[in-house]
Design an enzyme around this catalytic site. Structure first.
Site, short mmCIF file in Angstrom:
data_model
loop_
_atom_site.label_atom_id
_atom_site.label_comp_id
_atom_site.label_asym_id
_atom_site.label_seq_id
_atom_site.Cartn_x
_atom_site.Cartn_y
_atom_site.Cartn_z
CG ASP A 7 6.52 0.92 4.05
OD1 ASP A 7 5.44 0.34 4.27
OD2 ASP A 7 6.89 1.26 2.91
CD GLU A 66 1.72 0.58 5.53
OE1 GLU A 66 1.43 1.78 5.38
OE2 GLU A 66 2.26 -0.11 4.66
CG ASP A 138 9.60 1.43 0.05
OD1 ASP A 138 8.36 1.38 -0.03
OD2 ASP A 138 10.36 0.90 -0.79
#
Length: 165
Positions: A7, A66, A138
């Site tokens: 992430d 992502e 996260d």
């Protein structure tokens, strides 16, 4: 197959490693990389070095990250993109195949809805990876990205490796 989920973030980059054996998923490790330094270059180098350490320690077979979404803060989006670029470069240097997933697809895969809240993601990651204690939101997001890759990218990548006589 061992999957590293990332992430991306400039201040805090979440990472998570899972093991995928058929339809069974298990937690290996997760954590947070905090950027150090006074200028942007030092901070990006710091993230790179920390990702290199994670790869060396956990030896993933594949990675997932992502995709960047564009928000109202153009400067913030640009900085996020730079951190994402460093992560992609680091993964490429390690020779890892990388799957890229939109935030809504990750949330829909893990939670069932595309606009899930952080708490819902953390809860569902814990359910899908028994014994997992994410080290922050996260890290939970990174584990969710790895889970998404196990469902969508992992099987495809495995079928490409099959050798037929």
């Amino acid at each position: 197959m061992r999957i590293l989920g990332i992430d991306p973030g400039l201040r805090t980059l979440g990472w998570g490693v899972i093991e995928s054996k058929g339809s069974r998923l298990s937690h290996v490790a997760n954590g947070l990389c905090h950027s150090d330094g006074d200028d942007l270059g030092e901070r990006l180098l710091s993230l790179h070095n920390q990702i290199v350490e994670v790869i060396a320690e956990y030896r993933p077979d594949q990675a997932a990250i992502e995709q960047t979404f564009v928000n109202k803060d153009g400067a913030g989006t640009l900085k996020l993109g730079q951190a994402r670029g460093v992560a992609l470069l680091t993964l490429a240097q390690a020779g890892l195949p990388v799957g890229e997933y939109a935030p809504n697809r990750v949330k829909k895969t893990v939670v069932g809805v595309g606009h899930a809240e952080k708490e819902q993601i953390i809860h569902m990651v814990k359910l899908q990876l028994p014994g997992c204690l994410p080290k922050g939101a996260d890290a939970a997001d990174a584990l969710a990205i790895a889970i998404c890759h196990a469902y969508y990218g992992g099987a495809k990548a495995l079928s490409l490796r099959e050798v037929r006589a």
